[in-house]
Design a protein around this motif. Structure first.
Motif, short mmCIF file in Angstrom:
data_model
loop_
_atom_site.label_atom_id
_atom_site.label_comp_id
_atom_site.label_asym_id
_atom_site.label_seq_id
_atom_site.Cartn_x
_atom_site.Cartn_y
_atom_site.Cartn_z
N VAL A 210 -19.77 -9.32 -15.28
CA VAL A 210 -20.38 -9.10 -13.96
C VAL A 210 -19.44 -8.29 -13.08
O VAL A 210 -19.87 -7.35 -12.39
CB VAL A 210 -20.73 -10.45 -13.30
N PHE A 211 -18.16 -8.64 -13.07
CA PHE A 211 -17.17 -7.88 -12.29
C PHE A 211 -17.20 -6.42 -12.71
O PHE A 211 -17.24 -5.51 -11.86
CB PHE A 211 -15.80 -8.51 -12.52
N ALA A 212 -17.19 -6.16 -14.02
CA ALA A 212 -17.17 -4.78 -14.52
C ALA A 212 -18.43 -4.03 -14.10
O ALA A 212 -18.38 -2.87 -13.69
CB ALA A 212 -17.01 -4.77 -16.03
N ALA A 213 -19.59 -4.69 -14.22
CA ALA A 213 -20.86 -4.02 -13.90
C ALA A 213 -20.96 -3.67 -12.42
O ALA A 213 -21.36 -2.56 -12.05
CB ALA A 213 -22.02 -4.92 -14.32
N VAL A 214 -20.60 -4.61 -11.56
CA VAL A 214 -20.71 -4.37 -10.12
C VAL A 214 -19.61 -3.44 -9.64
O VAL A 214 -19.81 -2.61 -8.74
CB VAL A 214 -20.68 -5.71 -9.35
N LEU A 215 -18.44 -3.55 -10.25
CA LEU A 215 -17.29 -2.72 -9.86
C LEU A 215 -17.63 -1.24 -9.94
O LEU A 215 -17.29 -0.46 -9.04
CB LEU A 215 -16.11 -3.05 -10.78
#
Length: 271
Positions: free
Chosen positions: A74-79
């Motif tokens: 999730v962090f990677a996708a939103v980042l």
């Protein structure tokens, strides 16, 4: 003992940045998952509250691998879409939400659930946009290496993150028990610090790649936690932690051996 991470965490973070320059950000992200702070937490809790408490803490940390995978993805996708601040907020929210879901589940079942979560996370990463992966096939390019001037920042953030995590886990162990402390210890603080530095020095795509690499590193993390949980009740944390770190190192060796040789920067300077 709480001061040990002030030395260990910067060393790990600097090793991760060196690996990033040589192998790329995904390998650095995997290395940042190494349970440096968690090993200190287990030793401290085991020494203070007993071997069973150390085992319970390790089992509690292992039961949150599902939450850690969710955090990374999730962090990677939103980042990549909204930037580091919203990415960290979204990743942390995912970690907390999954942690609340696994809390009432017996640790054994939550730990077993971590295996398919790791496999699914790996499959999702492999199925991601190939254009993202192509940008990291040449780690020797100037735009594909972490800036050396960022090394002090990496070390400082790593030390601070580990120190806060160890302190918070020890306080939690005293107030709420070792299982709750395992939840705090499971939060990927060092990986967060590395991702934020990469986002600042290399851009959000490199940071996202490091976070996806975290999913691979969690395999070795799970080996560490399970080994401590199994060995500590019979032999104590003094025996369990070194044995678990050895197993973790073997798992990392197997992981790094799968890195394609063409991904290694072999040309001269590292600057």
């Amino acid at each position: 003992m709480v001061f040990v991470p002030l030395l260990a965490a910067p060393t790990l973070m600097l090793a991760a940045t060196a690996a990033e320059r040589r192998f790329g950000p995904a390998v650095a992200g995997a290395m940042a998952a190494m349970p440096v702070a968690l090993s200190v937490i287990v030793l401290a809790v085991g020494a203070e509250l007993g071997r069973d408490a150390g085992a319970t803490l390790a089992a509690g940390a292992a039961s949150h691998v599902v939450a850690q995978v969710a955090f990374a993805l999730v962090f990677a996708a939103v980042l990549t879409r909204r930037g580091p601040a919203l990415g960290l907020l979204a990743g942390t929210t995912a970690f907390v939400a999954l942690s609340l879901l696994v809390a009432p589940i017996p640790p054994l079942f939550a730990i077993v659930a971590g295996v398919p979560a790791l496999l699914l996370g790996t499959a999702l990463i492999k199925g991601s946009d190939p254009s993202t992966r192509r940008s990291y096939e040449n780690p020797c390019s100037e735009t594909n290496r972490i800036v050396k001037g960022s090394d002090p920042l990496v070390a400082g953030l790593g030390a601070m993150a580990a120190f806060v995590m160890v302190g918070a886990s020890l306080v939690t162990a005293d107030l709420a028990g070792p299982a709750a402390a395992g939840t705090i210890g499971a939060f990927p603080a060092l990986s967060t610090a590395l991702a934020l530095v990469l986002a600042r020095s290399r851009g959000v795509e490199a940071a996202a790649s490091a976070l996806r690499g975290l999913v691979g590193g969690l395999r070795a993390y799970l080996v560490f936690c399970v080994t401590v949980a199994v060995v500590a009740p019979g032999f104590g944390v003094i025996v369990a932690v070194p044995l678990a770190l050895a197993g973790c190192a073997i798992a990392y060796a197997a992981l790094l051996s799968s890195v394609p040789r063409r991904a290694v920067c072999v040309t001269g300077a590292s600057g």
